[in-house]
Design a protein around this motif. Structure first.
Motif, PDB file in Angstrom:
ATOM      1  N   CYS A 116      -5.670  34.970  62.581  1.00 39.68           N
ATOM      2  CA  CYS A 116      -5.650  36.279  61.929  1.00 39.68           C
ATOM      3  C   CYS A 116      -6.474  36.289  60.652  1.00 39.68           C
ATOM      4  CB  CYS A 116      -4.243  36.843  61.758  1.00 39.68           C
ATOM      5  SG  CYS A 116      -3.152  35.798  60.887  1.00 39.68           S
ATOM      6  N   THR A 163      -7.973  39.973  57.570  1.00 38.52           N
ATOM      7  CA  THR A 163      -6.586  39.868  57.991  1.00 38.52           C
ATOM      8  C   THR A 163      -5.918  41.224  58.179  1.00 38.52           C
ATOM      9  OG1 THR A 163      -6.463  37.832  56.744  1.00 38.52           O
ATOM     10  CG2 THR A 163      -4.380  38.815  57.398  1.00 38.52           C
ATOM     11  N   GLU A 164      -6.091  42.078  57.141  1.00 41.85           N
ATOM     12  CA  GLU A 164      -5.337  43.334  57.197  1.00 41.85           C
ATOM     13  C   GLU A 164      -5.770  44.212  58.374  1.00 41.85           C
ATOM     14  OE1 GLU A 164      -6.998  42.059  54.626  1.00 41.85           O
ATOM     15  OE2 GLU A 164      -7.915  43.580  53.361  1.00 41.85           O
ATOM     16  N   GLU A 165      -7.026  44.070  58.804  1.00 42.24           N
ATOM     17  CA  GLU A 165      -7.480  44.870  59.950  1.00 42.24           C
ATOM     18  C   GLU A 165      -6.917  44.303  61.253  1.00 42.24           C
ATOM     19  OE1 GLU A 165      -8.749  47.642  59.199  1.00 42.24           O
ATOM     20  OE2 GLU A 165      -8.942  47.056  57.091  1.00 42.24           O
ATOM     21  N   VAL A 195      -4.064  42.775  61.482  1.00 40.28           N
ATOM     22  CA  VAL A 195      -2.666  43.194  61.465  1.00 40.28           C
ATOM     23  C   VAL A 195      -2.540  44.616  61.998  1.00 40.28           C
ATOM     24  CG1 VAL A 195      -0.714  43.719  59.977  1.00 40.28           C
ATOM     25  CG2 VAL A 195      -2.037  41.642  59.593  1.00 40.28           C
ATOM     26  N   ARG A 196      -3.477  45.445  61.581  1.00 33.79           N
ATOM     27  CA  ARG A 196      -3.440  46.836  62.009  1.00 33.79           C
ATOM     28  C   ARG A 196      -3.641  47.008  63.513  1.00 33.79           C
ATOM     29  NH1 ARG A 196      -4.468  50.788  57.626  1.00 33.79           N
ATOM     30  NH2 ARG A 196      -3.801  49.688  55.761  1.00 33.79           N
TER      31      ARG A 196
END
Lengths: 369, 293, 237
Positions: free
Chosen positions: C51, C72-74, C76-77
């Protein structure tokens, strides 16, 4: 440039180059230094008095920047308030010469010693003032300086300031006062450079750098961090105080508002532009803060500061080690070409260390297995 | 007694201004571990923007809102364009960059608006109000009121909105924040934007008192440093309390300690900073930071 | 069966240090896959690399889409919940706030409330303690909170990193029971990194053995469970 070469000396010797190469290198460096010094000595016969004054001012700032470089570059302590020590040195000289009639030569020494003591005292809590807190405390010092100077007006003459005389030319030398001041500043600068070089390549210098690079390791190796940090602060203030003393002698005037926060920022800028982890950088930085504003002033009264700010930011992106590192590299290439030596400049800087260091955020992310 | 109370109230008013700038400093410090030395100058610059809007014939409150919007864009943009690329640079580089910003804002303001001082209007009435035996200055009350309102709004934002919660999460644990899908870098920019707005409000409140000029924030900034240091850089609430304390301290020392008077006001702040760092470096309400070795 | 998550020649770096050396991995949809191996084998790094938390070379496909190099945050999305080793709790926020943050990327408020009830049902202790600071929970409770926070995303893929670390055996059993339920009743694909081989083998359908940043062997859990040689030399029980 003086130390660009001298610093390299050790590298070349350690590198185990052959004797012929070494001799060639020695003469190359010696020649370059001699040429620079000769050029500096010859300057008064080619320049106007005002231009000479500007160069004297640059030499004086170079002494101050040397102090700042020792502190920031070699010991890793940030100071945004060295203008305060510059002011201390300046006022010591102004008061001693005008009120007590003491010869300016003695007052330069007294200014230095007083600044050494003040710097040491301010640096005593240095261990607790880490990083940003030190920056903050020193900036506060810089902001408060003019007010303090005005407050002790029986000594300092308040906002009026103190007017003093230019140092007279001694021994009937065939020089005018500006030329004399130029040579005086140059002589003290050369002395300061030699002293700084000596200090930094010795045991004390190594301890300072050890503290900068890894305070915990330094402490375990027996370096008394707190003492060294305070001492470094004191030595740094000593240089800046002497510069302040000479500065006041040069402009023959000391007034509180000339020692405001922007003087400190100016000094910081010079240090950064020249290169904080270099001795020669002090000279480049000083030339920068004296001559760039002269030209920038033609655009607008405010332009010098705007340009300075832009330079500061741009340097952090493009050349965080300042002009000195660039010139070191060029000089290294030149040496290689002429002498065939493979002296690779070993520029240590807090900036480069830092690049490897992760920022707070990722540091907290304690890497997994 | 009456002087004492009057001094305390006027101290609260300047304290509100210190509290605001201190809060702005802390907002940025908490999310990025960085002290924005240009915070005061940014506030000064946005106040000039408001002055321009007023001069263009805007009313006070439209100009107020306009200046806040400008401040937000300024803070947000600076984080994205100037600070962000240096994310992994060491502390010293970032200190130098914010010092660079300080000089740029100061000189550009001088460049555009000159260094002559300008009067700045106050939205509050000038006539004193009598409450019992007290004579209160509406200016002071207004500044305190605006500051408290702003602080309340910020508190509400952080504690009852999704975005506020996300911003608190980023301060607390940036890595975990990414893992729940928070776009951390945008939150940092948002933090800069908000800090700039808080600073702008402080600038608008202080300008009528000290007049508008490029160096007007020097004294405020040093007091804001002292406030944040006193309250603790890791505590937003602490910084606010610190601000009010410093405001009162400034007025009381000025009135009652003749040695200090008003002439050594900046030195008082310096002394507070040094003393707090010596005695309790985390400030009154701060937590000890985890140090990297 | 289609590979829901697939890594080809995965290399991961911390700074200049290479930690994973060309790892091939395939996680089938709707199943529990376990990465087993000793401490330092590279399990955590594998999950982090998947991730976007390390520098990565190689290809990663998630649901047919390349995700290597994405922040990472994308990732996660896209529906990947990563429950990190050490739990990554927001210690100063309340349990409730921690759970809300888990659903940060979702905009379907009604369903979030529903899911809140659902995780409270899995982990009743979290409901009791919903207003206390997360940092004050016990280790086991914090682990549950971390898993619950991951579930609040309504993930399609759940990455669990050493969920049993530091927990009492009874807590481990409870946690793995919950993981199985989540997988069976909601069809969430699970990739699990574990040192506790016996606990992981009970719940996993498919197992990979990881050693010094490489996959040593892999296969259906029941096959590995039955292979004495592998069990002795790699699983140590």
């Amino acid at each position: 440039m003086a130390t660009a070469t001298s610093k390299r000396d050790q590298g070349a010797v350690a590198g185990g180059t052959n004797a012929g190469q070494e001799r060639r290198l020695f003469w190359l460096r010696f020649g370059a230094l001699a040429f620079l010094l000769a050029a500096a000595c010859a300057l008064p016969f080619y320049l106007s008095n005002y231009q000479l004054f500007e160069f004297s001012q640059a030499f004086i700032y170079a002494i101050a920047l040397l102090g700042l470089n020792i502190l920031i570059g070699y010991n890793g302590q940030i100071s945004l308030g060295h203008g305060a020590f510059y002011a201390l040195g300046g006022y010591t000289t102004a008061i001693m010469t005008t009120r007590w009639g003491i010869h300016y030569g003695w007052t330069i020494a007294a200014s230095g010693l007083l600044s050494l003591a003040a710097g040491f005292l301010f640096g005593l809590p240095a261990l607790r003032f880490e990083g940003l807190y030190l920056a903050l405390a020193t900036l506060a010092l810089a902001l408060a300086t003019p007010q303090v100077l005005k407050y002790f007006d029986t000594w300092t003459g308040g906002s009026q300031g103190i007017v003093l005389d230019k140092p007279p030319v001694p021994l009937d030398l065939p020089l005018n006062q500006d030329q004399y001041l130029y040579y005086l500043s140059l002589a003290i600068l050369v002395l300061a450079l030699i002293m700084a070089w000596n200090l930094l390549r010795g045991r004390v210098g190594r301890a300072m750098m050890a503290i900068r690079d890894n305070p915990v390791a330094a402490e375990t190796m027996g370096v008394h961090n707190a003492l060294y940090k305070s001492l470094t602060f004191g030595v740094s203030a000593l240089y800046t105080g002497i510069a302040g003393s000479l500065g006041v002698l040069a402009v023959t005037f000391a007034a509180p508002d000339t020692f405001n926060v922007f003087l400190s920022i100016d000094l910081l800028a010079g240090s950064v532009v020249g290169g904080v982890v270099s001795i020669s950088g002090a000279i480049f930085g000083a030339l920068f803060i004296v001559f760039v504003p002269v030209y920038a002033q033609q655009i607008s009264q405010a332009a010098p500061w705007a340009i300075l700010g832009v330079f500061l930011i741009a340097l952090m992106y493009l050349m965080p080690n300042g002009c000195a590192s660039l010139l070191h590299r060029l000089w290294g290439a030149l040496e290689k070409k002429i002498a065939g030596a493979s002296a690779i400049p070993a520029d240590l800087t807090p900036f480069e260390d830092g690049a490897a260091e992760e920022d707070q955020r990722s540091a907290r992310a304690a890497s997994g297995d | 007694m009456q002087t004492f109370v009057a001094q305390v109230i006027s101290g609260l008013s300047t304290g509100g201004i210190y509290a605001s700038i201190a809060l702005a400093l802390v907002l940025i410090y908490q999310s990025t571990g960085l002290v924005n030395f240009a915070q005061g100058e940014m506030a000064m610059f946005t106040t000039y923007m408001a002055w321009s809007m007023l001069n263009a014939g805007w009313g006070y409150w439209p100009a107020f809102v306009g200046a806040c919007l400008f401040a937000f864009a300024l803070g947000f943009g600076l984080e994205r364009l100037v600070i962000r690329p240096l994310e992994t640079a060491p502390e010293l580089a970032l200190v130098i960059v914010t010092i660079g910003l300080l000089t740029i804002f100061n000189s550009v303001a001088g460049w555009i608006y000159t260094y002559t001082i300008k009067p700045f209007p106050s939205p509050f009435p000038a006539a004193p109000i009598k409450v019992g035996f007290m004579v209160l200055n509406p200016q002071d009350l207004g500044v305190v009121g605006v500051t408290l309102l702003m602080l309340a709004l910020i508190y509400l934002f952080f504690h009852s909105t999704r975005l506020g919660l996300a911003m608190r999460a980023v301060v607390e644990n940036p890595v975990s924040s990414r893992l729940v899908g928070i776009r951390v870098s945008w939150m940092l920019a948002l933090g800069w934007g908000m800090a700039a707005v808080v600073g702008a409000v402080a600038g608008l409140m202080v300008a009528p008192l000290v007049f508008l000029e490029p160096n007007m924030m020097g004294g405020v900034l040093i007091y804001a440093f002292a406030s944040a240091t006193l309250g603790g850089f890791s505590s937003a609430g602490g910084a606010v309390v610190g601000g009010f304390v410093m405001g009162i301290l400034e007025n009381l020392t000025g009135t009652y300690i003749t040695l200090v008077g008003t002439k050594l006001k900046l030195t008082v702040a310096l002394a507070v900073i040094v003393l707090v760092l010596l005695i309790k470096p985390t400030g009154l309400f701060g937590r000890a930071a985890v140090r990297r070795v | 069966m289609r590979a829901f998550l697939e890594a080809n020649g995965l290399e991961a770096y911390y700074g200049w240090t290479k930690v994973l050396h060309g790892l091939d991995l395939s996680v089938p949809e709707g199943k529990v896959t376990a990465l087993l191996g000793a401490n330092g084998a590279g399990k955590t790094t594998t999950l982090r690399a998947l991730c976007g938390m390390t520098t990565v070379k190689g290809q990663i496909f998630y649901d047919g889409q390349r995700i290597d190099g994405k922040p990472t945050e994308e990732i996660v999305r896209l529906g990947v919940a990563h429950v990190p080793e050490g739990r990554g709790t927001f210690a100063n926020l309340t349990v409730f706030e921690n759970l809300l943050l888990g659903a940060y990327t979702r905009s379907d408020r009604a369903k979030v409330a529903e899911d809140l009830d659902r995780v409270y049902h899995y982990f009743p202790v979290l409901k009791e303690r919903r207003t206390s600071q997360a940092g004050l929970l016990s280790g086991g409770e914090q682990q549950m909170l971390a898993v619950a926070r991951g579930l609040m995303l309504r993930p399609r893929l759940l990455l669990l990193d050493e969920p049993s670390l530091g927990l009492a055996p009874i807590m481990v059993a409870e946690l793995f029971r919950a993981v199985r339920t989540i997988n069976q009743t909601e069809g969430v694909t699970v990739l699990l990194a574990e040192q506790n081989a016996s606990a992981a083998l009970d719940v996993a359908h498919h197992v990979y053995l990881v050693e010094t940043g490489r996959i040593v062997t892999g296969g259906p859990a029941e096959v590995l469970r039955g292979d004495d040689a592998i069990r002795r030399s790699y699983l140590g029980y």
